[in-house]
Scaffold this active site. Structure first.
Site, PDB file in Angstrom:
ATOM      1  N   LYS A  10       0.855  -1.206   0.000  1.00 29.68           N
ATOM      2  CA  LYS A  10       0.000   0.000   0.000  1.00 29.68           C
ATOM      3  C   LYS A  10       0.891   1.255   0.000  1.00 29.68           C
ATOM      4  O   LYS A  10       1.990   1.205  -0.557  1.00 29.68           O
ATOM      5  CB  LYS A  10      -0.974  -0.043   1.175  1.00 29.68           C
ATOM      6  N   HIS A  93      -8.211  -3.106  -6.342  1.00 28.69           N
ATOM      7  CA  HIS A  93      -8.192  -3.265  -4.887  1.00 28.69           C
ATOM      8  C   HIS A  93      -9.341  -2.444  -4.302  1.00 28.69           C
ATOM      9  O   HIS A  93      -9.661  -1.370  -4.823  1.00 28.69           O
ATOM     10  CB  HIS A  93      -6.851  -2.789  -4.317  1.00 28.69           C
ATOM     11  N   GLY A 169      -7.345  -5.373   7.143  1.00 29.54           N
ATOM     12  CA  GLY A 169      -6.773  -4.562   8.222  1.00 29.54           C
ATOM     13  C   GLY A 169      -7.554  -4.619   9.523  1.00 29.54           C
ATOM     14  O   GLY A 169      -7.320  -3.806  10.415  1.00 29.54           O
TER      15      GLY A 169
HETATM   16  P1  PGA Z   1      -4.420  -6.743   5.263  1.00 28.77           P
HETATM   17  O1  PGA Z   1      -4.693  -6.113   3.821  1.00 28.77           O
HETATM   18  O2  PGA Z   1      -3.622  -7.997   5.065  1.00 28.77           O
HETATM   19  O3  PGA Z   1      -3.665  -5.682   6.008  1.00 28.77           O
HETATM   20  O4  PGA Z   1      -5.758  -7.034   5.867  1.00 28.77           O
HETATM   21  C1  PGA Z   1      -4.944  -6.913   2.708  1.00 28.77           C
HETATM   22  C2  PGA Z   1      -5.113  -6.058   1.478  1.00 28.77           C
HETATM   23  O5  PGA Z   1      -5.737  -4.985   1.579  1.00 28.77           O
HETATM   24  O6  PGA Z   1      -4.629  -6.418   0.382  1.00 28.77           O
END
Ligand code: PGA
Length: 247
Positions: A10, A93, A169
């Protein structure tokens, strides 16, 4: 198909973290993974990450524009990612769909551009918590597949990321039954749309994957890998997820 473990950094990632990419590549060189491994850092690090990864870890983008070049200030094309050494790109995404207003049509155009540029396109789909509560999860993801996966997609050039928004998240993951039900549905949709080309396309699970739950999620027969956000920023945690792939 070998499973694919993809890290999505990200809007995180600094020069100093290139050393993590290098040490992961070194570790996988000594003890090869049972999966394809991909890291998607921000655009600014792609070229240097490609060098650090030494061909052992693939490097990808997190987004691309659907045109190859032109008057699109601030955008980066799939062809430019390829030119910088990337071999894959995430498109659609949920953070792009919801925070940047990307529709299925926009995602489909980006996925097609990725395929034209010779990148592996990872097309993401996923339902919100409210949609799941309303019993609409399968329908929503089915519609996203139908309208954002281009007809040229096949297992060698594309993958799907199933990422329920409420799991991203949050530390919450769907049950094994929920993941299996959704992955089976996505497979059905892919085959309805693409015929036999849809049969082997890897369907990755994403949303709060950690070294603690990776083995059980990756052992589910319909799960073709993982898309890892937060946990991919910690190199030992990410390596542990890679090692959790059943061999
Ligand atoms: P996360 O995010 O593993 O932090 O939950 C996954 C993603 O958004 O690709």
């Amino acid at each position: 198909m070998r499973p694919l473990i993809a890290g999505n950094w990200k809007m995180n990632g600094w020069t100093r973290q290139l050393a993590d990419v290098q040490s992961l590549a070194d570790a996988l060189n000594v003890q090869p993974a049972s999966a394809d491994v991909l890291i998607c850092p921000p655009f600014t690090l792609i070229e240097r990450a490609v060098s650090a990864a030494a061909g052992i870890v693939a490097i990808g983008g997190q987004n691309c524009h659907h045109e190859a070049s032109g008057a699109f200030t601030g955008e980066v094309s799939a062809a430019m990612l390829r030119d910088a050494g990337a071999s894959a790109v995430i498109v659609g995404h949920s953070e792009r769909r919801y925070k940047n207003g990307e529709s299925n049509a926009v995602v489909a155009a980006k996925a097609s551009a990725a395929l034209r540029a010779g990148l592996l396109a990872i097309v993401c789909v996923g339902e919100t918590r409210a949609q799941r509560a309303a019993g609409q999860a399968l329908t929503i993801c089915g519609e996203q597949i139908a309208h954002s996966v281009p007809d040229e997609m096949s297992a060698s050039v594309g993958a799907i990321g199933y990422e329920p928004l409420w799991a991203i998240g949050s530390g919450h993951t769907p049950t094994a039954e929920e993941i299996t039900e959704m992955h089976a549905h996505i497979r059905q949709c892919l085959m309805a749309q693409l015929g036999t080309s849809g049969q082997l396309i890897r369907i990755l699970y994403g949303g709060s994957v950690t070294s603690h739950n990776a083995h059980s999620i990756l052992s589910l027969p319909l799960v073709g890998g993982a898309l890892v956000g937060g946990a991919s920023l910690d190199s030992s945690e990410f390596e542990a997820i890679v090692r959790a792939v059943p061999s």
